[in-house]
Design a protein around this motif. Structure first.
Motif, mmCIF file in Angstrom:
data_model
loop_
_atom_site.group_PDB
_atom_site.id
_atom_site.type_symbol
_atom_site.label_atom_id
_atom_site.label_comp_id
_atom_site.label_asym_id
_atom_site.label_seq_id
_atom_site.Cartn_x
_atom_site.Cartn_y
_atom_site.Cartn_z
ATOM 1 N N MET A 1 12.410 7.597 6.981
ATOM 2 C CA MET A 1 11.367 8.175 6.899
ATOM 3 C C MET A 1 10.566 8.281 5.729
ATOM 4 O O MET A 1 9.085 8.315 5.910
ATOM 5 C CB MET A 1 11.777 9.693 7.185
ATOM 6 C CG MET A 1 10.906 10.729 7.757
ATOM 7 S SD MET A 1 11.606 11.922 8.487
ATOM 8 C CE MET A 1 10.373 13.231 8.422
ATOM 9 N N ILE A 2 11.086 7.972 4.504
ATOM 10 C CA ILE A 2 10.292 8.099 3.537
ATOM 11 C C ILE A 2 9.450 6.715 3.303
ATOM 12 O O ILE A 2 8.182 6.856 3.024
ATOM 13 C CB ILE A 2 11.043 8.038 2.242
ATOM 14 C CG1 ILE A 2 11.816 9.419 1.733
ATOM 15 C CG2 ILE A 2 10.326 7.488 0.659
ATOM 16 C CD1 ILE A 2 12.809 9.471 0.814
ATOM 17 N N ASP A 3 9.762 5.518 3.973
ATOM 18 C CA ASP A 3 9.041 4.400 3.952
ATOM 19 C C ASP A 3 7.791 4.552 5.057
ATOM 20 O O ASP A 3 6.777 4.053 4.685
ATOM 21 C CB ASP A 3 9.995 3.251 4.538
ATOM 22 C CG ASP A 3 10.882 2.760 3.579
ATOM 23 O OD1 ASP A 3 10.612 3.018 2.340
ATOM 24 O OD2 ASP A 3 11.722 1.804 3.914
ATOM 25 N N SER A 4 8.114 5.402 6.210
ATOM 26 C CA SER A 4 7.247 5.626 6.932
ATOM 27 C C SER A 4 5.822 6.370 6.458
ATOM 28 O O SER A 4 4.545 6.160 6.686
ATOM 29 C CB SER A 4 7.305 6.650 8.264
ATOM 30 O OG SER A 4 8.438 5.691 8.950
ATOM 31 N N PHE A 5 6.089 7.398 5.383
ATOM 32 C CA PHE A 5 5.098 8.034 4.677
ATOM 33 C C PHE A 5 4.414 6.952 3.727
ATOM 34 O O PHE A 5 3.236 7.191 3.488
ATOM 35 C CB PHE A 5 5.634 9.225 4.033
ATOM 36 C CG PHE A 5 5.904 10.485 4.794
ATOM 37 C CD1 PHE A 5 4.664 11.111 5.234
ATOM 38 C CD2 PHE A 5 7.059 10.770 5.297
ATOM 39 C CE1 PHE A 5 4.825 12.164 6.093
ATOM 40 C CE2 PHE A 5 7.444 12.112 6.329
ATOM 41 C CZ PHE A 5 5.997 12.663 6.335
ATOM 42 N N ARG A 6 5.110 6.256 2.992
ATOM 43 C CA ARG A 6 4.762 5.284 1.918
ATOM 44 C C ARG A 6 3.809 4.225 2.695
ATOM 45 O O ARG A 6 2.555 4.074 2.167
ATOM 46 C CB ARG A 6 6.012 4.526 1.471
ATOM 47 C CG ARG A 6 5.710 3.825 0.194
ATOM 48 C CD ARG A 6 6.777 3.007 -0.497
ATOM 49 N NE ARG A 6 7.639 3.909 -0.962
ATOM 50 C CZ ARG A 6 8.795 3.993 -0.782
ATOM 51 N NH1 ARG A 6 9.484 3.029 0.157
ATOM 52 N NH2 ARG A 6 9.859 4.728 -1.050
ATOM 53 N N TYR A 7 4.335 3.770 3.760
ATOM 54 C CA TYR A 7 3.067 2.851 4.611
ATOM 55 C C TYR A 7 1.912 3.522 4.949
ATOM 56 O O TYR A 7 0.803 3.248 4.817
ATOM 57 C CB TYR A 7 3.869 2.488 5.865
ATOM 58 C CG TYR A 7 5.104 1.567 5.460
ATOM 59 C CD1 TYR A 7 5.091 0.812 4.456
ATOM 60 C CD2 TYR A 7 6.174 1.712 6.620
ATOM 61 C CE1 TYR A 7 6.209 0.030 4.319
ATOM 62 C CE2 TYR A 7 7.411 1.029 6.180
ATOM 63 C CZ TYR A 7 7.354 0.111 5.185
ATOM 64 O OH TYR A 7 8.677 -0.728 4.967
#
Length: 119
Positions: A1-7
């Protein structure tokens, strides 16, 4: 989920950095925000402005994504002058223009009466 926000945040940053039209729209947004504070627009008018900011910026980012995907696909094909690719890019840009014009009209409806009261 954190990666989704980062992307997603990276996508916003890249769009702001690379897209001239998005930079212009961000400048207009900042000017509208300043005018909103100076002219003391109502809570409802702020909500309308914020929704329109999001719509215009999102439409521009979607347009950029479509254009980049088509350009990438064109690089992979022999037929670089495909009418369907041109139409897709034109329609995508047209969608941004429709939202931008509607937003400008709504902005004028909100701000012109307030400016006229000052005169």
């Amino acid at each position: 989920m954190i990666d989704s926000f980062r992307y997603a945040l990276n996508g916003i940053a890249v769009s702001i950095k690379d897209e001239r039209n998005l930079k212009i729209q961000m400048i207009v947004m900042m000017l509208v925000i300043i005018a909103g504070f100076l002219l003391k627009i109502s809570r409802t008018e702020w909500i309308i402005c914020i929704i329109l900011f999001a719509l215009v910026i999102s439409a521009e980012m979607i347009n950029t994504a479509i254009e980049n995907a088509i350009d990438y696909t064109r690089e992979m094909t022999v037929d670089k002058d495909n009418d369907l690719a041109r139409i897709a890019k034109d329609v995508s840009a047209g969608a941004v223009l429709v939202i931008a014009i509607a937003s400008a009209i709504v902005g004028l409806i909100i701000f012109i009466p307030k400016v006229l009261l000052l005169l």
